[in-house]
Design a protein around this motif. Structure first.
Motif, PDB file in Angstrom:
ATOM      1  N   SER A   1      -4.592 -62.613  38.382  1.00  0.00           N
ATOM      2  CA  SER A   1      -3.510 -62.436  37.410  1.00  0.00           C
ATOM      3  C   SER A   1      -3.829 -61.357  36.382  1.00  0.00           C
ATOM      4  O   SER A   1      -3.011 -61.067  35.526  1.00  0.00           O
ATOM      5  CB  SER A   1      -3.266 -63.757  36.678  1.00  0.00           C
ATOM      6  OG  SER A   1      -4.443 -64.138  35.977  1.00  0.00           O
ATOM      7  N   GLY A   2      -5.022 -60.770  36.489  1.00  0.00           N
ATOM      8  CA  GLY A   2      -5.459 -59.877  35.423  1.00  0.00           C
ATOM      9  C   GLY A   2      -6.091 -60.702  34.319  1.00  0.00           C
ATOM     10  O   GLY A   2      -5.792 -60.526  33.140  1.00  0.00           O
ATOM     11  N   SER A   3      -6.989 -61.584  34.714  1.00  0.00           N
ATOM     12  CA  SER A   3      -7.593 -62.569  33.812  1.00  0.00           C
ATOM     13  C   SER A   3      -8.405 -61.920  32.696  1.00  0.00           C
ATOM     14  O   SER A   3      -9.026 -60.878  32.891  1.00  0.00           O
ATOM     15  CB  SER A   3      -8.510 -63.485  34.619  1.00  0.00           C
ATOM     16  OG  SER A   3      -9.263 -64.318  33.770  1.00  0.00           O
TER      17      SER A   3
ATOM     18  N   SER B   1       0.478 -58.155  41.828  1.00  0.00           N
ATOM     19  CA  SER B   1       1.855 -57.761  42.113  1.00  0.00           C
ATOM     20  C   SER B   1       2.434 -56.840  41.042  1.00  0.00           C
ATOM     21  O   SER B   1       3.470 -56.221  41.240  1.00  0.00           O
ATOM     22  CB  SER B   1       2.736 -58.995  42.228  1.00  0.00           C
ATOM     23  OG  SER B   1       2.829 -59.653  40.973  1.00  0.00           O
ATOM     24  N   GLY B   2       1.772 -56.783  39.913  1.00  0.00           N
ATOM     25  CA  GLY B   2       2.299 -56.000  38.803  1.00  0.00           C
ATOM     26  C   GLY B   2       3.344 -56.730  37.990  1.00  0.00           C
ATOM     27  O   GLY B   2       3.895 -56.164  37.043  1.00  0.00           O
ATOM     28  N   SER B   3       3.601 -57.983  38.322  1.00  0.00           N
ATOM     29  CA  SER B   3       4.685 -58.712  37.673  1.00  0.00           C
ATOM     30  C   SER B   3       4.291 -59.305  36.318  1.00  0.00           C
ATOM     31  O   SER B   3       5.164 -59.688  35.537  1.00  0.00           O
ATOM     32  CB  SER B   3       5.178 -59.847  38.577  1.00  0.00           C
ATOM     33  OG  SER B   3       4.120 -60.757  38.831  1.00  0.00           O
ATOM     34  N   SER B   4       2.996 -59.394  36.065  1.00  0.00           N
ATOM     35  CA  SER B   4       2.577 -59.943  34.778  1.00  0.00           C
ATOM     36  C   SER B   4       1.420 -59.141  34.199  1.00  0.00           C
ATOM     37  O   SER B   4       0.595 -58.598  34.930  1.00  0.00           O
ATOM     38  CB  SER B   4       2.169 -61.411  34.912  1.00  0.00           C
ATOM     39  OG  SER B   4       1.029 -61.544  35.714  1.00  0.00           O
ATOM     40  N   THR B   5       1.397 -59.081  32.898  1.00  0.00           N
ATOM     41  CA  THR B   5       0.342 -58.379  32.173  1.00  0.00           C
ATOM     42  C   THR B   5      -0.168 -59.254  31.035  1.00  0.00           C
ATOM     43  O   THR B   5       0.518 -60.194  30.598  1.00  0.00           O
ATOM     44  CB  THR B   5       0.832 -57.043  31.589  1.00  0.00           C
ATOM     45  OG1 THR B   5       1.961 -57.295  30.744  1.00  0.00           O
ATOM     46  CG2 THR B   5       1.228 -56.058  32.689  1.00  0.00           C
ATOM     47  N   ASP B   6      -1.344 -58.942  30.573  1.00  0.00           N
ATOM     48  CA  ASP B   6      -1.946 -59.666  29.454  1.00  0.00           C
ATOM     49  C   ASP B   6      -2.716 -58.663  28.616  1.00  0.00           C
ATOM     50  O   ASP B   6      -3.283 -57.701  29.150  1.00  0.00           O
ATOM     51  CB  ASP B   6      -2.879 -60.760  29.982  1.00  0.00           C
ATOM     52  CG  ASP B   6      -3.310 -61.730  28.895  1.00  0.00           C
ATOM     53  OD1 ASP B   6      -4.277 -62.494  29.127  1.00  0.00           O
ATOM     54  OD2 ASP B   6      -2.700 -61.735  27.802  1.00  0.00           O
ATOM     55  N   TYR B   7      -2.719 -58.883  27.309  1.00  0.00           N
ATOM     56  CA  TYR B   7      -3.384 -57.972  26.395  1.00  0.00           C
ATOM     57  C   TYR B   7      -4.188 -58.743  25.367  1.00  0.00           C
ATOM     58  O   TYR B   7      -3.779 -59.833  24.929  1.00  0.00           O
ATOM     59  CB  TYR B   7      -2.373 -57.081  25.669  1.00  0.00           C
ATOM     60  CG  TYR B   7      -1.592 -56.168  26.587  1.00  0.00           C
ATOM     61  CD1 TYR B   7      -0.383 -56.565  27.144  1.00  0.00           C
ATOM     62  CD2 TYR B   7      -2.082 -54.901  26.913  1.00  0.00           C
ATOM     63  CE1 TYR B   7       0.323 -55.738  27.999  1.00  0.00           C
ATOM     64  CE2 TYR B   7      -1.379 -54.061  27.768  1.00  0.00           C
ATOM     65  CZ  TYR B   7      -0.176 -54.494  28.304  1.00  0.00           C
ATOM     66  OH  TYR B   7       0.510 -53.664  29.149  1.00  0.00           O
TER      67      TYR B   7
END
Length: 124
Positions: free
Chosen positions: A103-105, A54-60
């Motif tokens: 989620s972009g794991s 959804s683009g609502s969360s990111t992780d780095y």
């Protein structure tokens, strides 16, 4: 099936910036979380950044927080990796990957499709 194609790699001096792009084709792009990973010579592949479907969360990864950003544009089937204040330690082949409804794991095994990679070299 999803095909991913990265571009934008190259040679840059330390402190400089690069922007990588990953264009997806195939199944509905908005269904896929996207991630960027990298692999340096002699090292294992590591997570760099991820963004949810959804683009609502990111992780780095800690090593890139505050320097890298992962925007996506579902209308253009594109995810980018904006890399600022590059360091020689950022030198690697960078890969984008797709995770269905994820989620972009940071876990690479969650990703079903991978691009061919693009080389980023940062000189000191």
């Amino acid at each position: 099936q999803v095909q991913l194609a990265e571009s934008g790699g190259g040679l840059v001096q330390a402190g400089g910036s690069l922007r990588l792009s990953c264009v997806a084709s195939g199944r509905t792009f908005s269904s896929w979380a996207m991630g960027w990973f990298r692999q340096a010579p002699g090292k294992e592949r590591e997570f760099v950044a991820g963004i949810s479907w959804s683009g609502s969360s990111t992780d780095y990864a800690d090593s890139v927080k505050g320097r890298f950003r992962i925007p996506r544009d579902n209308a253009k089937n594109t995810v980018k990796l904006q890399m600022n204040t590059l360091e020689p330690e950022d030198t690697a082949v960078y890969y984008c990957a797709a995770e269905l409804y994820g989620s972009g794991s940071p876990k690479s095994e969650r990703y079903a499709y991978w691009g061919q990679g693009t080389q980023v070299t940062v000189s000191s």
